[in-house]
Design an enzyme around this catalytic site. Sequence first.
Site, short mmCIF file in Angstrom:
data_model
loop_
_atom_site.label_atom_id
_atom_site.label_comp_id
_atom_site.label_asym_id
_atom_site.label_seq_id
_atom_site.Cartn_x
_atom_site.Cartn_y
_atom_site.Cartn_z
N LYS A 70 -10.67 -14.87 -7.21
CA LYS A 70 -11.75 -13.90 -6.98
C LYS A 70 -13.06 -14.52 -7.47
CE LYS A 70 -9.21 -9.59 -7.10
NZ LYS A 70 -7.91 -10.27 -6.93
N ASP A 121 -10.12 -14.11 -2.41
CA ASP A 121 -9.90 -12.67 -2.23
C ASP A 121 -11.24 -12.01 -1.95
OD1 ASP A 121 -7.20 -12.87 -2.80
OD2 ASP A 121 -7.37 -12.16 -4.87
N MET A 122 -11.20 -10.86 -1.27
CA MET A 122 -12.46 -10.12 -1.05
C MET A 122 -12.50 -8.94 -2.01
SD MET A 122 -15.27 -10.31 0.49
CE MET A 122 -15.18 -11.24 2.01
N GLN A 174 -11.74 -7.16 5.32
CA GLN A 174 -11.20 -5.81 5.04
C GLN A 174 -11.45 -4.87 6.22
OE1 GLN A 174 -13.87 -5.75 1.82
NE2 GLN A 174 -12.32 -5.85 0.22
N ARG A 210 -7.22 -13.87 6.00
CA ARG A 210 -6.21 -12.85 5.66
C ARG A 210 -6.86 -11.49 5.97
NH1 ARG A 210 -5.83 -12.22 -0.41
NH2 ARG A 210 -4.37 -13.94 -0.45
N GLY A 228 -8.20 -3.08 2.70
CA GLY A 228 -9.30 -2.94 1.73
C GLY A 228 -8.84 -2.07 0.57
N ALA A 229 -9.00 -2.59 -0.66
CA ALA A 229 -8.42 -1.92 -1.82
C ALA A 229 -9.44 -1.17 -2.67
CB ALA A 229 -7.70 -2.95 -2.70
N THR A 243 -0.21 -6.56 4.94
CA THR A 243 -0.02 -5.11 4.89
C THR A 243 1.44 -4.79 4.60
OG1 THR A 243 -0.22 -3.06 6.18
CG2 THR A 243 0.34 -5.01 7.43
N HIS A 244 1.66 -3.59 4.02
CA HIS A 244 3.04 -3.10 3.86
C HIS A 244 3.30 -1.97 4.84
CE1 HIS A 244 1.11 -4.25 0.07
NE2 HIS A 244 2.16 -5.04 -0.02
N ARG A 296 -3.21 -0.60 -7.41
CA ARG A 296 -1.90 -0.34 -6.78
C ARG A 296 -1.53 1.13 -6.94
NH1 ARG A 296 -3.47 -4.89 -5.95
NH2 ARG A 296 -4.31 -3.66 -4.28
P1 FDA Z 1 -1.11 1.58 3.24
O1 FDA Z 1 -1.90 1.71 1.99
O2 FDA Z 1 -1.43 2.50 4.38
O3 FDA Z 1 0.41 1.65 2.89
C1 FDA Z 1 1.43 1.59 3.86
C2 FDA Z 1 2.78 1.71 3.17
O4 FDA Z 1 2.98 0.58 2.33
C3 FDA Z 1 2.90 2.91 2.23
O5 FDA Z 1 3.30 4.05 2.91
C4 FDA Z 1 3.92 2.40 1.23
O6 FDA Z 1 5.22 2.49 1.78
C5 FDA Z 1 3.59 0.95 1.10
N1 FDA Z 1 2.62 0.70 -0.01
C6 FDA Z 1 1.33 0.36 0.13
N2 FDA Z 1 0.76 0.17 -1.07
C7 FDA Z 1 1.71 0.43 -1.98
C8 FDA Z 1 1.75 0.39 -3.39
N3 FDA Z 1 0.67 0.10 -4.12
N4 FDA Z 1 2.92 0.68 -4.00
C9 FDA Z 1 4.03 0.98 -3.28
N5 FDA Z 1 4.06 1.03 -1.93
C10 FDA Z 1 2.92 0.75 -1.29
N6 FDA Z 1 -7.50 -5.87 -0.71
C11 FDA Z 1 -8.79 -6.27 -0.85
O7 FDA Z 1 -9.69 -5.43 -0.84
N7 FDA Z 1 -9.08 -7.61 -1.02
C12 FDA Z 1 -8.12 -8.57 -1.03
O8 FDA Z 1 -8.43 -9.76 -1.18
C13 FDA Z 1 -6.77 -8.15 -0.86
N8 FDA Z 1 -5.74 -9.06 -0.86
C14 FDA Z 1 -4.46 -8.66 -0.51
C15 FDA Z 1 -3.45 -9.59 -0.34
C16 FDA Z 1 -2.20 -9.18 0.13
C17 FDA Z 1 -1.13 -10.21 0.34
C18 FDA Z 1 -1.96 -7.81 0.42
C19 FDA Z 1 -0.65 -7.34 0.95
C20 FDA Z 1 -2.93 -6.87 0.18
C21 FDA Z 1 -4.19 -7.27 -0.30
N9 FDA Z 1 -5.19 -6.34 -0.53
C22 FDA Z 1 -6.49 -6.78 -0.70
C23 FDA Z 1 -4.86 -4.89 -0.64
C24 FDA Z 1 -5.06 -4.15 0.67
O9 FDA Z 1 -6.42 -4.05 0.96
C25 FDA Z 1 -4.47 -2.74 0.60
O10 FDA Z 1 -5.14 -2.03 -0.39
C26 FDA Z 1 -2.98 -2.69 0.32
O11 FDA Z 1 -2.29 -3.70 0.98
C27 FDA Z 1 -2.39 -1.34 0.77
O12 FDA Z 1 -2.57 -1.19 2.15
P2 FDA Z 1 -1.38 -1.33 3.23
O13 FDA Z 1 -1.91 -2.17 4.32
O14 FDA Z 1 -0.17 -1.80 2.58
O15 FDA Z 1 -1.25 0.11 3.86
#
Ligand code: FDA
Length: 309
Positions: free
Chosen positions: A96, A130-131, A159, A180, A184-185, A222-223, A285
Amino acid sequence: MIRQTLFRLSQQPQLRSIATTNPMAQSVARRFVAGETLEEALATVADINAQGMTATLDHLGENVTGRHEAVTAADDAIQSFRAIQQAGVRCNASVKLTQLGLDIDPGFASENLSRVVQAAAQYENFVRIDMESSEYVDRTLEIFAELFSTHRNVGVVIQACLYRSASDLEQVVKAGARVRLVKGAYLEPPAVAFQRKEDVDSNFVRLSELLLAHGTYPAIATHDPRMVEAAQSFARSHDIPNSAFEFQMLYGIRRDLQSQLVRAGHNVRIYVPYGPHWYPYLMRRMAERPANVMFVLNNLAREARGRRR
Ligand code: FDA
C-alpha cells in the site's frame, strides 16, 4: 449503518492499540491473518501452493506518519522477495502506498516503491499496488504510471465502486499493465462512488468483461459467486483460455469457492496478509460482512468462558 460504524471504528487509534495487544482479539484475527511473522506467512503460502493456488503476501500496515516507518516497510518488502525465493514458494507481494509514505510525501513514497519494485525484478517477482480510499486514487495511479514506464513487474488495482474506474481501467489496460479488479473496500461518498450494491456489481461485471477482453493477465478478485460465474461465462463465450487470467480471493474467505475454482482448472491466487498491524484490515473484513461480527463475538465469548474455567 453497522458498516459505517465498523468503518469508523477501523480508524480509531485507541481501539487499534487495545485490540492488537489483546490475546483474544489476536486469536480472532487469525481467521483472516496468516500470523505475525514472515515465517508464519510463508508456511501458509506453502500450504496454499500445495492446494494448487498461488499467493500474494501483504505485510500489513497503512497510513504511516514517520519516514523511518515507511523506509522500514519498504525494506521489509524487499527482504520478503529473498525469503520467497529461499522458501521456493509461488508468491508475489502486494503493498500500500500509504504504508510507503504517501501521506508524508508522494515523491518519497514513489522512491520507496521504486526500491521495492527493483528488488522484486532482481528476483523475477512482481509487485501489486493495492488501491486505498478514493482520495488516494489519483496519486496512486500517477506513481504507478511513472514506475510502469520503466518497470513491467508492477501492477495496480481498480475498484468497481468508483464512477471514474471505467476510464481509469481503459488507461491502464491500454498501457498493457496487469490489473486486479475489486469491488472496493472503503466507505465512499455518493459524489464519487455507487452506493447501491446492485450498481457496484453491474459495474464489476462490465469492467471485468473489458479486462478479460483487453487486459494483460487480469485478476478478477472477488468472493461473489455471481461475479465469478459472469467472468467464467464471458471467458467461455469469447474463447479466452483459463491460463489468460486468474481469480483472487482473501485468505480465510470462501475456501470452498477457492477449491472449486482450482478443480475447474482456474488459476487462483490467495491474498495473504500478515504482521502485527492487522486491526484496520480486520475491521474492513467485518464491515464487508457484518455476520463476521457475530463470529468474532462468539469466539470472544467462548475464549472468555475458557479463561474463567
Ligand atoms: P461481496 O462483498 O458482495 O461478497 C460476496 C460474498 O463473498 C458474500 O456474500 C460472502 O459469502 C463472501 N464474503 C465477502 N467478504 C467476506 C468477508 N469479509 N468475510 C466472509 N465472507 C465474505 N479492496 C480495495 O479497496 N483495494 C484493494 O487493493 C483490494 N485488494 C483485494 C485483493 C483481493 C485478492 C480481494 C479478494 C479483495 C480485495 N479488496 C480490495 C477487497 C474488495 O474490494 C472487497 O471489499 C471484498 O473482496 C468483498 O467484496 P466481494 O467481491 O467479495 O463481494
